[in-house]
Design an enzyme around this catalytic site. Structure first.
Site, PDB file in Angstrom:
ATOM      1  N   ASP A   1       0.630  -1.276  -0.007  1.00 23.91           N
ATOM      2  CA  ASP A   1       0.164  -0.146   0.198  1.00 23.91           C
ATOM      3  C   ASP A   1       1.279   0.864   0.346  1.00 23.91           C
ATOM      4  O   ASP A   1       0.663   2.378  -0.498  1.00 23.91           O
ATOM      5  CB  ASP A   1      -0.744   0.018   0.849  1.00 23.91           C
ATOM      6  N   SER A   2       2.052   0.896   0.361  1.00 19.61           N
ATOM      7  CA  SER A   2       3.356   1.897  -0.423  1.00 19.61           C
ATOM      8  C   SER A   2       2.874   2.870  -1.100  1.00 19.61           C
ATOM      9  O   SER A   2       3.052   3.732  -1.810  1.00 19.61           O
ATOM     10  CB  SER A   2       4.763   1.174  -0.412  1.00 19.61           C
TER      11      SER A   2
ATOM     12  N   ASP B   1      -1.191  -6.360  -1.041  1.00 23.90           N
ATOM     13  CA  ASP B   1      -2.080  -5.217   0.828  1.00 23.90           C
ATOM     14  C   ASP B   1      -2.793  -5.130   1.070  1.00 23.90           C
ATOM     15  O   ASP B   1      -3.790  -4.994  -0.120  1.00 23.90           O
ATOM     16  CB  ASP B   1      -0.962  -4.335   0.876  1.00 23.90           C
TER      17      ASP B   1
ATOM     18  N   LYS C   1      -0.759  -9.297   2.405  1.00 24.32           N
ATOM     19  CA  LYS C   1      -1.134  -8.823   3.440  1.00 24.32           C
ATOM     20  C   LYS C   1      -1.176  -8.037   4.199  1.00 24.32           C
ATOM     21  O   LYS C   1      -2.057  -7.746   3.346  1.00 24.32           O
ATOM     22  CB  LYS C   1       0.769  -8.291   3.178  1.00 24.32           C
TER      23      LYS C   1
ATOM     24  N   GLU D   1      -1.268  -5.536   8.053  1.00 19.02           N
ATOM     25  CA  GLU D   1      -0.739  -4.974   9.866  1.00 19.02           C
ATOM     26  C   GLU D   1      -1.458  -5.766  10.280  1.00 19.02           C
ATOM     27  O   GLU D   1      -2.528  -5.494  11.054  1.00 19.02           O
ATOM     28  CB  GLU D   1      -0.565  -3.751   9.206  1.00 19.02           C
TER      29      GLU D   1
ATOM     30  N   GLU E   1       9.594  -4.789  10.936  1.00 20.87           N
ATOM     31  CA  GLU E   1       9.501  -3.236  10.155  1.00 20.87           C
ATOM     32  C   GLU E   1       9.953  -2.275  10.879  1.00 20.87           C
ATOM     33  O   GLU E   1       9.342  -2.156  12.121  1.00 20.87           O
ATOM     34  CB  GLU E   1       8.163  -2.685   9.403  1.00 20.87           C
TER      35      GLU E   1
HETATM   36  O1  KIV Z   1       3.351  -0.944   2.001  1.00 17.88           O
HETATM   37  C1  KIV Z   1       4.497  -1.235   1.354  1.00 17.88           C
HETATM   38  O2  KIV Z   1       5.384  -1.691   0.452  1.00 17.88           O
HETATM   39  C2  KIV Z   1       4.785  -2.077   2.781  1.00 17.88           C
HETATM   40  C3  KIV Z   1       6.625  -3.230   2.922  1.00 17.88           C
HETATM   41  C4  KIV Z   1       7.277  -1.662   2.915  1.00 17.88           C
HETATM   42  C5  KIV Z   1       7.024  -3.901   3.526  1.00 17.88           C
HETATM   43  O3  KIV Z   1       4.516  -3.071   3.706  1.00 17.88           O
END
Ligand code: KIV
Length: 277
Positions: free
Chosen positions: A49-50, A88, A118, A120, A186
């Site tokens: 989600d970055s 994510d 993924k 969190e 992280e």
């Molecule tokens: O959103 C993302 O890119 C991440 C990674 C940096 C682990 O969660």
């Protein structure tokens, strides 16, 4: 819309089996061309989600939507043949209940063809992870600094220093016990990353968590030098593509203004090649 499921290459099971073995090399990707490059080398390709911050210019990951993740997930899926594709779950799409998480994760998998998601959270998300895994959704967990909790943390500081280490260790154990096949750690101190990696039986994938982890992940735009708004201490730049792109764009504009571009080789004549007038 349904997408062809990921069939070949790495799987959640094969990634999990790499615990304690050769380090797992992982990167994010958000587009097909970058996914093709990353897929040739990496074990896991994560549509993080970055994407909201590095491609869409958002100030945090909080405004990223499920539709954005699905669109970028579909693009990346077209470029991935070997690595495990993980997508994510964005903020607000899984925290409410295990049922909400299942509904949205199933949609992500069906519409992108990814093999895992993924999310969190640690102890607080263990029940949800167990629920998803029991229903056919492999989960990569993410503990330590969890950027979707930026407002709770009050920033992006290192997590798990001193007495706080026990909290992160409990989070990592909880997600491993719940059935996650790997966990992102992280921005935690090296001693804690080492202890967690020794303690749990799934691979730890570090980002700002030292080489003691079972693998590493970075945001691809960070390590290529394409995202330059800020540079976390844990990023090593393996390229300066932002600088290369800026120089290329400047050279193009200079050439256009000086009428050096287009040159004769870029121009079409009246007569098609190979035909006589
Ligand atoms: O959103 C993302 O890119 C991440 C990674 C940096 C682990 O969660």
């Amino acid at each position: 819309m349904s997408a062809a499921a990921q069939a070949s290459g790495a799987s959640p099971k094969s990634i999990r089996a790499r615990k304690g073995g050769a380090p797992l090399a992982c990167l994010t990707a958000y587009t097909t061309p970058v996914a093709r490059i990353v897929d040739r080398h990496c074990d896991i390709v994560l549509v993080g989600d970055s994407v909201g911050m590095v491609l869409h210019g958002l100030p945090s990951t909080l405004a990223v939507t499920l539709d954005m993740m699905i669109l970028h997930g579909q693009a990346v899926r077209r470029g991935v043949e070997n690595a495990l594709l993980v997508i994510d779950m964005p903020f607000g799409t899984y925290e409410e209940s295990p049922a909400q998480a299942f509904r949205n994760a199933a949609r992500v998998m069906a519409e992108t063809g990814c093999a895992a998601v993924k999310l969190e959270g640690g102890v607080d998300m263990a029940e949800t992870i167990r629920f998803l895994v029991a229903r056919g959704i492999p989960v990569m967990a993410h503990v330590g600094l969890t950027p979707q909790a930026v407002n709770t943390f009050g920033g992006y500081a290192v997590q798990g220093r001193g007495a706080d280490a026990a909290r992160i260790a409990a989070d990592a154990s909880a997600v491993a016990d719940a059935g996650a096949f790997a966990v992102v750690l992280e921005k935690v101190p090296e001693t804690l990353a080492r202890a967690i990696t020794a303690d749990i039986d799934i691979p730890t994938i570090g980002i700002g968590a030292s080489a003691a982890c079972d693998g590493q992940i970075l945001v691809v735009d960070d390590m290529l030098g394409l995202f330059t708004d800020f540079r976390p201490k844990f990023v090593r730049r393996y390229g300066e593509l932002g600088q290369v792109a800026a120089e290329a764009v400047a050279a193009y504009c200079d050439d256009v203004r000086a009428r050096r571009f287009p040159a004769p080789e870029h121009v079409f004549s009246d007569v098609a090649p190979g035909t006589s007038a």
